[in-house]
Design a protein around this motif. Sequence first.
Motif, PDB file in Angstrom:
ATOM      1  N   GLN A   1     -15.989  -3.848  -7.329  1.00  0.00           N
ATOM      2  CA  GLN A   1     -17.249  -4.237  -7.011  1.00  0.00           C
ATOM      3  C   GLN A   1     -17.718  -4.116  -5.669  1.00  0.00           C
ATOM      4  OE1 GLN A   1     -17.107  -8.244  -8.309  1.00  0.00           O
ATOM      5  NE2 GLN A   1     -18.235  -7.631 -10.322  1.00  0.00           N
ATOM      6  N   GLU A   2     -16.643  -4.523  -4.633  1.00  0.00           N
ATOM      7  CA  GLU A   2     -16.927  -4.059  -3.376  1.00  0.00           C
ATOM      8  C   GLU A   2     -16.950  -2.849  -3.120  1.00  0.00           C
ATOM      9  OE1 GLU A   2     -13.476  -6.326  -1.547  1.00  0.00           O
ATOM     10  OE2 GLU A   2     -14.494  -8.267  -1.705  1.00  0.00           O
ATOM     11  N   MET A   3     -16.138  -1.879  -3.705  1.00  0.00           N
ATOM     12  CA  MET A   3     -16.315  -0.407  -3.355  1.00  0.00           C
ATOM     13  C   MET A   3     -17.682   0.178  -3.943  1.00  0.00           C
ATOM     14  SD  MET A   3     -14.604   1.908  -1.955  1.00  0.00           S
ATOM     15  CE  MET A   3     -14.670   3.832  -1.915  1.00  0.00           C
ATOM     16  N   SER A   4     -18.044  -0.583  -4.900  1.00  0.00           N
ATOM     17  CA  SER A   4     -19.338   0.191  -5.564  1.00  0.00           C
ATOM     18  C   SER A   4     -20.591  -0.302  -4.343  1.00  0.00           C
ATOM     19  CB  SER A   4     -19.871  -0.714  -6.869  1.00  0.00           C
ATOM     20  OG  SER A   4     -18.812  -0.048  -7.653  1.00  0.00           O
ATOM     21  N   ALA A   5     -20.522  -1.559  -3.877  1.00  0.00           N
ATOM     22  CA  ALA A   5     -21.469  -1.875  -2.896  1.00  0.00           C
ATOM     23  C   ALA A   5     -21.393  -1.031  -1.685  1.00  0.00           C
ATOM     24  CB  ALA A   5     -21.364  -3.357  -2.395  1.00  0.00           C
ATOM     25  N   LEU A   6     -20.246  -0.694  -1.330  1.00  0.00           N
ATOM     26  CA  LEU A   6     -20.101   0.134  -0.189  1.00  0.00           C
ATOM     27  C   LEU A   6     -20.948   1.624  -0.462  1.00  0.00           C
ATOM     28  CD1 LEU A   6     -16.439  -0.669   1.170  1.00  0.00           C
ATOM     29  CD2 LEU A   6     -18.799  -0.938   2.080  1.00  0.00           C
ATOM     30  N   GLU A   7     -20.370   2.209  -1.667  1.00  0.00           N
ATOM     31  CA  GLU A   7     -20.977   3.585  -2.295  1.00  0.00           C
ATOM     32  C   GLU A   7     -22.597   3.405  -2.102  1.00  0.00           C
ATOM     33  OE1 GLU A   7     -18.912   3.854  -6.056  1.00  0.00           O
ATOM     34  OE2 GLU A   7     -17.219   4.839  -4.897  1.00  0.00           O
ATOM     35  N   MET A   8     -23.131   2.224  -2.579  1.00  0.00           N
ATOM     36  CA  MET A   8     -24.683   1.996  -2.660  1.00  0.00           C
ATOM     37  C   MET A   8     -25.051   2.073  -1.147  1.00  0.00           C
ATOM     38  SD  MET A   8     -25.388   1.818  -5.925  1.00  0.00           S
ATOM     39  CE  MET A   8     -27.221   1.523  -5.400  1.00  0.00           C
ATOM     40  N   ASP A   9     -24.157   1.445  -0.198  1.00  0.00           N
ATOM     41  CA  ASP A   9     -24.870   1.472   1.015  1.00  0.00           C
ATOM     42  C   ASP A   9     -24.694   2.966   1.549  1.00  0.00           C
ATOM     43  OD1 ASP A   9     -25.340  -1.044   1.333  1.00  0.00           O
ATOM     44  OD2 ASP A   9     -23.281  -1.578   2.102  1.00  0.00           O
ATOM     45  N   VAL A  10     -23.779   3.663   1.359  1.00  0.00           N
ATOM     46  CA  VAL A  10     -23.516   5.181   1.857  1.00  0.00           C
ATOM     47  C   VAL A  10     -24.766   5.878   1.242  1.00  0.00           C
ATOM     48  CG1 VAL A  10     -22.445   7.255   1.305  1.00  0.00           C
ATOM     49  CG2 VAL A  10     -21.138   5.220   2.036  1.00  0.00           C
ATOM     50  N   LEU A  11     -25.310   5.683   0.034  1.00  0.00           N
ATOM     51  CA  LEU A  11     -26.301   6.320  -0.646  1.00  0.00           C
ATOM     52  C   LEU A  11     -27.558   5.909   0.126  1.00  0.00           C
ATOM     53  CD1 LEU A  11     -25.452   6.216  -4.288  1.00  0.00           C
ATOM     54  CD2 LEU A  11     -25.589   8.307  -2.949  1.00  0.00           C
ATOM     55  N   ARG A  12     -27.896   4.720   0.300  1.00  0.00           N
ATOM     56  CA  ARG A  12     -29.027   4.260   1.301  1.00  0.00           C
ATOM     57  C   ARG A  12     -28.970   4.713   2.562  1.00  0.00           C
ATOM     58  NH1 ARG A  12     -29.590   0.753   4.883  1.00  0.00           N
ATOM     59  NH2 ARG A  12     -27.271  -0.160   4.681  1.00  0.00           N
ATOM     60  N   LEU A  13     -27.769   4.722   3.294  1.00  0.00           N
ATOM     61  CA  LEU A  13     -28.085   5.310   4.606  1.00  0.00           C
ATOM     62  C   LEU A  13     -28.202   6.769   4.380  1.00  0.00           C
ATOM     63  CD1 LEU A  13     -25.050   3.470   6.016  1.00  0.00           C
ATOM     64  CD2 LEU A  13     -27.470   3.315   6.687  1.00  0.00           C
ATOM     65  N   GLU A  14     -27.767   7.530   3.551  1.00  0.00           N
ATOM     66  CA  GLU A  14     -27.877   9.125   3.240  1.00  0.00           C
ATOM     67  C   GLU A  14     -29.321   9.026   3.214  1.00  0.00           C
ATOM     68  OE1 GLU A  14     -24.981  10.250   0.358  1.00  0.00           O
ATOM     69  OE2 GLU A  14     -23.508  10.600   2.098  1.00  0.00           O
TER      70      GLU A  14
END
Length: 106
Positions: A34-47
Amino acid sequence: MSSQDRSLEGLLQRRLDLVANLSALTAQQHKRIQEMSALEMDVLRLELELARDPGKDELVRELHDIDDRAAAMRSSQAECLEATEMAEAEVEAIDRLIAAARGGYS
């Protein structure tokens, strides 16, 4: 209660403890997913934000920070998976001992 019954009872108690540990490790693994999924969502948002405004150094720094955190999380996931696999092997081993204590019946 015979000594064989006490031995089997001890094995069953040990199995219960091992399964509890395995359950805790599985919960940790799910939390890390779940934490990794949240990080991946943050990466997408920043990109996406960087695609709209590529000159924002703050976004680039935040993306690098998240990349570092994601790398640490992947390492943590690997360690947790290894611990989970070891715990599963312990449960399998105790199951074999229980089967043997019961005369080969599981």
